[in-house]
Design an enzyme around this catalytic site. Structure first.
Site, PDB file in Angstrom:
ATOM      1  N   THR A 104       0.851  -1.176   0.000  1.00 32.37           N
ATOM      2  CA  THR A 104       0.000   0.000   0.000  1.00 32.37           C
ATOM      3  C   THR A 104       0.890   1.231   0.000  1.00 32.37           C
ATOM      4  OG1 THR A 104      -1.994   1.018   0.942  1.00 32.37           O
ATOM      5  CG2 THR A 104      -0.345   0.233   2.520  1.00 32.37           C
ATOM      6  N   CYS A 134      -2.759   7.662   7.868  1.00 29.44           N
ATOM      7  CA  CYS A 134      -3.347   6.318   7.808  1.00 29.44           C
ATOM      8  C   CYS A 134      -2.364   5.295   8.365  1.00 29.44           C
ATOM      9  CB  CYS A 134      -3.686   5.947   6.369  1.00 29.44           C
ATOM     10  SG  CYS A 134      -4.956   6.969   5.613  1.00 29.44           S
ATOM     11  N   HIS A 191      -5.523  -0.832   4.847  1.00 27.26           N
ATOM     12  CA  HIS A 191      -5.096   0.569   4.854  1.00 27.26           C
ATOM     13  C   HIS A 191      -6.167   1.342   5.629  1.00 27.26           C
ATOM     14  CE1 HIS A 191      -3.046   3.971   2.465  1.00 27.26           C
ATOM     15  NE2 HIS A 191      -3.870   4.567   3.313  1.00 27.26           N
TER      16      HIS A 191
END
Length: 157
Positions: free
Chosen positions: A23, A29, A46
């Site tokens: 990711t 995040c 994520h």
């Protein structure tokens, strides 16, 4: 031919050896990998926010609902929950603020730790906080999580 599976923002995906999973753009995040030393299957999520308010159908956006769904999905693939381990990355403080509600990175880190503790999943390694975005790639064959911060060399946690 092995491929690299891309996990987008607020997504969860699984992968199996020989593939890898990644990711990008983990700012505030948090990227979470769950894996077992007794399985070739792993999952990555994520996470964008700490707690699902209850009315959002994208459960993978949130630490609480996303991690539960992730564990359930891995269990359906034969991965025993008792053997799960975690690697955690992200949760940066991307903007200076004195408002704690705006410190999403810190809140995401705490929410992920809380959920993993609830399910008794050990965090084997982590690279959280700071002020830089990260891209992560997990190799389930070696159980290495490669971290790349712009302007720095790639490293393994």
């Amino acid at each position: 031919m092995p491929e690299t599976i891309n996990v987008g923002i607020s997504e969860f995906k699984m992968c199996k050896v020989p593939d890898k999973i990644m990711t990008v753009a983990l700012g505030s995040c948090v990227g979470l990998v769950l894996y077992s030393n007794f399985s070739d299957v792993c999952g990555m999520i994520h996470i964008m926010m700490p707690v699902n308010p209850g009315n959002d159908t994208n459960i993978y956006k949130y630490a609480d609902s996303g991690i539960k769904a992730m564990i359930d999905a891995l269990s359906k693939k034969g991965v025993r929950r008792a053997t799960l381990k975690a690697k955690v990355c992200g949760g940066a403080k991307m903007f200076e603020t004195s408002n704690e509600k705006m410190a999403i990175g810190d809140r995401n880190i705490e929410a992920v730790k809380k959920e993993l503790s609830r399910y008794r999943i050990e965090i084997v390694s982590s690279d959280v906080g700071g002020g830089r975005s990260r891209t992560i790639t997990f190799d389930p064959s070696t159980r290495e999580l490669f971290v790349k911060i712009p302007g720095r060399d790639k490293y393994i946690i």
